[in-house]
Design a protein around this motif. Sequence first.
Motif, PDB file in Angstrom:
ATOM      1  N   LYS A 168       1.330 -18.503  -5.711  1.00 48.37           N
ATOM      2  CA  LYS A 168       0.855 -17.933  -4.437  1.00 48.37           C
ATOM      3  C   LYS A 168      -0.676 -17.926  -4.400  1.00 48.37           C
ATOM      4  CE  LYS A 168       4.590 -15.603  -2.465  1.00 48.37           C
ATOM      5  NZ  LYS A 168       5.624 -15.791  -3.474  1.00 48.37           N
ATOM      6  N   GLN A 169      -1.220 -18.438  -3.293  1.00 49.79           N
ATOM      7  CA  GLN A 169      -2.676 -18.441  -3.153  1.00 49.79           C
ATOM      8  C   GLN A 169      -3.231 -17.012  -3.155  1.00 49.79           C
ATOM      9  OE1 GLN A 169      -4.314 -20.085   0.514  1.00 49.79           O
ATOM     10  NE2 GLN A 169      -6.173 -20.673  -0.567  1.00 49.79           N
ATOM     11  N   ASP A 170      -2.504 -16.083  -2.504  1.00 47.81           N
ATOM     12  CA  ASP A 170      -2.978 -14.690  -2.449  1.00 47.81           C
ATOM     13  C   ASP A 170      -3.185 -14.122  -3.846  1.00 47.81           C
ATOM     14  OD1 ASP A 170      -3.024 -14.692   0.213  1.00 47.81           O
ATOM     15  OD2 ASP A 170      -1.215 -13.470   0.524  1.00 47.81           O
ATOM     16  N   ASN A 171      -2.269 -14.445  -4.745  1.00 44.36           N
ATOM     17  CA  ASN A 171      -2.413 -13.954  -6.123  1.00 44.36           C
ATOM     18  C   ASN A 171      -3.654 -14.538  -6.771  1.00 44.36           C
ATOM     19  OD1 ASN A 171      -0.057 -12.506  -5.944  1.00 44.36           O
ATOM     20  ND2 ASN A 171       1.210 -14.103  -6.880  1.00 44.36           N
ATOM     21  N   ILE A 199      -6.355 -15.483  -5.267  1.00 41.57           N
ATOM     22  CA  ILE A 199      -7.538 -14.834  -4.669  1.00 41.57           C
ATOM     23  C   ILE A 199      -7.756 -13.458  -5.325  1.00 41.57           C
ATOM     24  CG2 ILE A 199      -8.449 -13.831  -2.513  1.00 41.57           C
ATOM     25  CD1 ILE A 199      -7.232 -16.288  -1.054  1.00 41.57           C
ATOM     26  N   LYS A 200      -6.641 -12.722  -5.511  1.00 39.75           N
ATOM     27  CA  LYS A 200      -6.757 -11.406  -6.183  1.00 39.75           C
ATOM     28  C   LYS A 200      -7.293 -11.574  -7.599  1.00 39.75           C
ATOM     29  CE  LYS A 200      -3.028  -9.047  -3.872  1.00 39.75           C
ATOM     30  NZ  LYS A 200      -1.602  -9.319  -3.884  1.00 39.75           N
TER      31      LYS A 200
END
Length: 339
Positions: free
Chosen positions: A81-84, A86-87
Motif C-alpha cells: 500500500k502506498q499509504d503505508n 508514505i507513513k
Amino acid sequence: MFKYKKALCIMLSLCMVWMAFACGKDKTDDSQSKKTDDLIVIGFSQPGAESAWRVALTDSVKESFTEENGYKLIYKDGRSKQDNQIKDIRTFIQQGVDYIILSPIVETGWDTVLLEAKEAGIPVIICDRNVVVNNQSLYTAYVGSNFLSEGERAIEYIENLYQPGDDGVEPEVNIVHIQGTIDSSAQIGRSKALERALLEHDNWHIIAEECGEFTKARSKEIMKQTLTEVDSSEINVLYCENDEEAMGAIAALNEAGIKCGVGTSIAVISFDATKSALELCMNGQINMVAECNPIQGPYLYDIIEALNKGENVSKITYIDETSFTGDSLTEDFIASRKY
Ligand code: GYE
C-alpha cells in the motif's frame, strides 16, 4: 585467626575481580554506544515482499549497509500500500534519519512527502521503480532498471519467433498479457513496449489482459479464468510482467494439461530472471526471460558514500541487464547467480 585472614583474602580478591569486570564492562558499553552514535542511519521503504525478486533486493540493501560498514538500516515493508509507504517515510523523517531509500510501489503521489523530507534536509535515493514528481529536486538520485528496454528485448524475441512465412504472410499472434501492479514503473515500461509493438504489427492481438499484481497466486487465477474464456489453441504468446506471474500462469496451464514454452504453440515471456524462472527457461517451459537485476545494494552504497564525502552523484543510474533463452543456460550458471 589464620582461617579468618584467608577468608578475608579470598573476599578481597573476589571484590577486585568483580571491580575489574565491572570497569571493563562499562568501558565496552561506552564504546558501543559511541559506535552506535557514529553510525549513518538509513530508512529503507519497500512496497512489499510480493516476489523472490523483491526479497533479493531487500537482502542486497541489507548486506550493503551493515554496522561493520558504518551504517544502521531501518527497513520498512509497505505491505503493498502506498499509504503505508508514505507513513513509513514520515516516521523516518521524525526519527531524523540521515538518508531515505525509497522503492515506490507506483510512480505518482509522492510530491508532498518528498517535500517534507527535503525540508527536513534528508536526501532521498529512489531505487528499483521510479517516481514522477513536479520538481526533480525532490529526490537526489535514482538507481534501477530501464523497464522499457527490458520490454523491447522481449518484443524482439517475439518478432523473431513469429516471422512472416515464405509467402510473406504475417502469422496471427494472439497474446495473453498479464500485467504487473498498475502504475508501477516496471508495469509501465514493460507494457509500453508491448503497446508500441501492437501499433507496429497489425497481426498481433491482445486476447486477454489482466493485472496479476506481480504475484504467482493472482496470475494463476487469471490464467485459470482465461482458459474458461479462450481456447488454449488460440494463444500464441503469454506475456507475463515478472517471473512470479509466469510461474503462476504456467502452473494453471499445466494443471489443465496444456503444454507451453519452446516447441509448443504458446511462447512464454517473463521478466526478472530469478533462479526458479531460469530453471523453467532452461527446461523449455519459458521461452525467454528479460533480466531485471535486484542486486542494487552496491550501487546505492556507492551513491551514499559519495554523498557522505560531499561529492556529486548521477541523477539516474541504470543497472546493466541482459536476457536469457534456454540454450544460453546451464545448471552451473544458474547456481552461480545470487537470486
Ligand atoms: O519485476 C517484480 C517485483 O519493480 C522491478 O517488482 C520490480 C518488479 C519485479 O515484484 O518481480
